[in-house]
Design an enzyme around this catalytic site. Structure first.
Site, PDB file in Angstrom:
ATOM      1  CE1 TYR A 180      -3.759  -2.238   0.190  1.00  0.00           C
ATOM      2  CE2 TYR A 180      -3.198  -2.731   2.466  1.00  0.00           C
ATOM      3  CZ  TYR A 180      -3.973  -2.963   1.352  1.00  0.00           C
ATOM      4  OH  TYR A 180      -4.950  -3.908   1.391  1.00  0.00           O
ATOM      5  CB  CYS A 366     -13.587 -15.172  17.711  1.00  0.00           C
ATOM      6  SG  CYS A 366     -12.291 -16.042  18.598  1.00  0.00           S
TER       7      CYS A 366
HETATM    8 FE1  SF4 Z   1     -10.579 -16.666  17.097  1.00  0.00          FE
HETATM    9 FE2  SF4 Z   1      -7.977 -17.083  16.870  1.00  0.00          FE
HETATM   10 FE3  SF4 Z   1      -9.658 -18.545  15.414  1.00  0.00          FE
HETATM   11 FE4  SF4 Z   1      -9.335 -15.938  14.876  1.00  0.00          FE
HETATM   12  S1  SF4 Z   1      -7.789 -17.511  14.702  1.00  0.00           S
HETATM   13  S2  SF4 Z   1     -11.254 -17.056  15.019  1.00  0.00           S
HETATM   14  S3  SF4 Z   1      -9.005 -15.118  16.913  1.00  0.00           S
HETATM   15  S4  SF4 Z   1      -9.510 -18.524  17.639  1.00  0.00           S
END
Ligand code: SF4
Ligand code: ADP
Length: 688
Positions: A180, A366
């Site tokens: 960017y 999440c």
């Molecule tokens: Fe949640 Fe970590 Fe999975 Fe992202 S990578 S959805 S922050 S558990």
């Protein structure tokens, strides 16, 4: 409980130009899927981090001008004074908890297609970047910037910086990385200019230097000026004096900015999943910076272990522990360390469902944290939950991710909870799937919940307890929650991509069979129309066991959905390294014990076959809701026994990913005494 002195160093204040971060926990800029359209949602999502102890909380990428438009992806903007108010909302929310607020000023150059504003994208020399993700594929090429454009770009940065200061931000970024803005001037293959902005490294760095100096002059008295810089491509270019051009750029600009935020340039590398990386994976890209500047350095690395964080500081790699995914999974991570509650950290599992939500243009979701994105809309707090009646009893049947999350949230609410699990282990599918190659960290979904539940005096767990309908009725509780999961089926697809019934025959397996220890005879064909991790994980497992494996899929890639969570490239590479065969755009039509038959998804008469000893079908799952249906069918009995509500949650309600199961369990626990635990209770509409 009090803090372990070993972690004291993490709570030292850090001076960043004219401002001071209260500690070393730094929530780095990352998109939340809200943009300017959902300012309340965004403010609440950031506020819980400040409340949870992150000393600095940043926005995601924030456009400085309509010539940098990433629509339909959700970016935020500071295009004119009317945009100040929505940012002030977040700044005030962050300041309420004593944290600093930062904004990442961003101009996309040729990295944006400007679909909404229809302004021709522009960049150093009019050279385009060919993206492979559809939302970044642009059908228009950029134009080269002339000197007037460069003057204008500098002015836009200064104007946006002044607006950022008016909104109350403490830290204002120049985003000079990830393809960017001024980063495009730094790269020799992007910058072919023959004027004072092209050619030598001094010239290529000129624009970055000028913008930092412009912003410092405009707001530097009050706000820290940070630079976000991507190093990996420049680390590969040998320098004239120092090791690489990345080293030389940092040493040229060394102390001009107030903070360096350094990472890799490729978003799929920056967000590499736990299946393909360990904690701290960004160290090769940022560890060279510290010796070249006296200003604080921040970097990410999916840090969830306080010991690893301390190591980063003590080894002189970083001054501030940057985090994006760990802040999503547990906004209260710093506070838990501060209070000596490290074992209560809800550790990120590195699954990248959060990344896929951003690509879906919705607020980030999440797997570990079901409250993420619901802080404002449903007023769900990641740590606090309204109390329930301790005299009310709840029976949860099944201890997979749905049952465990439900039991934990019910337990926190104070209900009298009993969990009955048929098998001898907790965790359901998580326990099984975490044994697949690369998925060990997924067991954190189980461990976080069982660690907390096991010390709750109001939650009892009974293993090896398969309950029948009679058992449930005999138990005499107030509420019953059925969380009995789902099973993979042998169903295949018809040519319209609808289920065509089970494929019959011997040597046909489902993922459940393989997870239970079945050893198919090779060569093995995996027919995958689920499109997420299971097909490629099983292929990896079977290759490790010495089988020849071919994946057949109607999609045009292995694990095709993983384009959304940034795993696609790594999966493709892994399959190729392992020698897994791939056959794309084919429906499977039959298996005769020695070969599978296939037809093209485009031309049904175009048929073929390949020899194999076994077939694994990775497609459709079917609810395991026998117990629920039995109980539901006798409504009178339920009423007579005093059960006030009967619910089913997670995969037993509708098969999905682990994030869906956790969310479903949490939602049920929040609403169990609200009359209807299944459909959401009234929630706020998107913000404005
Ligand atoms: Fe949640 Fe970590 Fe999975 Fe992202 S990578 S959805 S922050 S558990
Ligand atoms: P989810 O993802 O919805 O949590 P899982 O398949 O991971 O679903 O977990 C379901 C759990 O329910 C499994 O651990 C399974 O052993 C358990 N289970 C299934 N039927 C019964 C039953 N009748 N009684 C108790 N536990 C059950």
């Amino acid at each position: 409980m009090s803090r372990n002195p070993r972690y004291d160093v993490l709570f030292e204040p850090v001076r960043i130009g004219p401002v001071t971060a209260p500690n070393r926990f730094y929530s780095t800029p990352h998109a939340l899927g809200t943009g300017n359209q959902m300012p309340h949602t965004r403010a609440a999502m950031r506020e819980v981090r400040a409340e949870g102890g992150w000393g600095v909380v940043n926005t995601g990428y924030c456009s400085i001008h309509p010539s940098s438009d990433d629509a339909p992806l959700p970016y935020c903007r500071l295009w004119d004074d009317k945009d100040i108010k929505v940012h002030a909302l977040m700044v005030d929310a962050v300041h309420r908890h004593g944290a600093l607020a930062g904004v990442e000023l961003w101009h996309g150059g040729n990295g944006t297609a400007n679909r909404l504003t229809r302004i021709t994208p522009m960049t150093a020399s009019g050279i385009s970047y060919s993206a492979s993700y559809p939302n970044w594929m642009s059908l228009t090429q950029p134009r080269a910037m002339d000197r007037n454009d460069i003057r204008e770009l500098r002015r836009w940065y200064v104007d946006a910086a002044r607006r950022a200061k008016s909104a109350g931000f403490d830290i204002v970024y120049l985003y000079a990385g990830m393809g960017y803005g001024p980063y495009q001037f730094l790269l020799p293959w992007m910058n072919k200019r023959s004027d004072e902005y092209g050619g030598s490294l001094q010239n290529r760095v000129r624009l970055t230097r000028e913008i930092i100096e412009d912003m410092k002059e405009a707001i530097g008295q009050d706000c820290a000026i940070a630079v976000r810089f991507s190093s990996d491509e420049l680390l590969k270019l040998p320098g004239e004096i120092l090791q690489s051009e990345a080293h030389e750029i940092i040493s040229m600009l060394a102390d001009i900015p107030d903070l360096w935020d350094v990472k890799s340039s490729d978003w799929t590398v920056e967000t590499i999943s736990a299946r393909f990386s360990e904690q701290g994976e960004q160290e090769p890209f940022n560890s060279f910076v510290r010796p070249l500047t006296s200003k604080p350095v921040v970097g990410v690395g999916r840090f969830t272990s306080p010991d690893e964080m301390v190591s980063q500081i003590k080894r002189g790699v970083l001054d501030l522990i940057g985090a994006a995914r760990p802040t999503i999974a547990d906004p209260f991570l710093p506070r838990k360390i501060d209070e000596g509650r490290e074992d209560e950290i809800r550790e990120c599992i590195g699954c990248n469902i959060c990344v896929s939500a951003y690509h879906d243009c919705v607020p980030v979701r999440c797997t570990q944290n079901p409250t993420m994105g619901e802080e404002w809309r449903r007023r769900w707090h990641p740590e606090r939950i309204p109390p329930g009646d301790p005299a009310t009893s709840v029976l949860v049947v099944g201890a997979g991710p749905a049952g465990l999350e439900c039991a934990l949230a019910l337990g926190k609410r104070g209900f009298a909870v009993t969990v009955a699990e048929a098998s001898e282990q907790l965790g359901g599918r998580v326990t099984l799937e975490s044994k697949l190659p690369g998925l060990a960290s997924w067991a954190r979904v189980r461990d976080y919940r069982t660690n907390l539940i096991q010390v709750m005096s109001n939650v009892d767990i009974y293993l090896a307890n398969p309950l029948s309908a009679e058992d449930v009725i005999d138990f005499e509780c107030d509420h019953v929650v059925i969380a009995t999961g789902a099973r993979w089926t042998r169903q295949i697809l018809d040519s319209r991509a609808y289920p065509a019934g089970d494929i019959e025959g011997n040597a046909i397996y489902t993922p459940d069979d393989i997870l239970a220890g079945a050893k198919p005879e090779g060569p093995v064909v995996i027919y995958d129309f689920n499109h997420y991790y299971m097909g490629s994980c099983l292929a990896e497992l079977l290759r490790q066991q010495g089988n020849e494996v071919t994946i057949v899929t109607p999609a045009n890639a292995v694990s095709a959905w993983t384009l959304m969570n940034n795993e696609l490239g790594d999966i493709r590479t892994r399959m190729s390294e392992l020698g897994v065969g791939t056959i794309f755009e084919q429906y499977l039509t039959g298996f005769n014990g020695g070969a599978v038959q296939m037809a093209s998804i485009y031309q049904r008469s175009d048929v073929s076959s390949i020899e194999c000893g076994s077939l694994i079908v990775v497609g459709i799952r079917s609810v395991n809701d026998h117990l629920y249906q039995q109980l539901k069918s006798d409504a009178d009995l339920i009423t007579e026994t005093g059960i006030t509500s009967l619910h089913r949650i997670g995969d037993c309600r509708a098969p999905g990913i682990i994030a869906h199961a956790v969310y479903s369990g949490h939602e049920c626990a929040r609403n169990i005494d609200a009359g209807d635990a299944i459909e959401p209770i009234a929630w706020e509409r998107p913000d404005m």
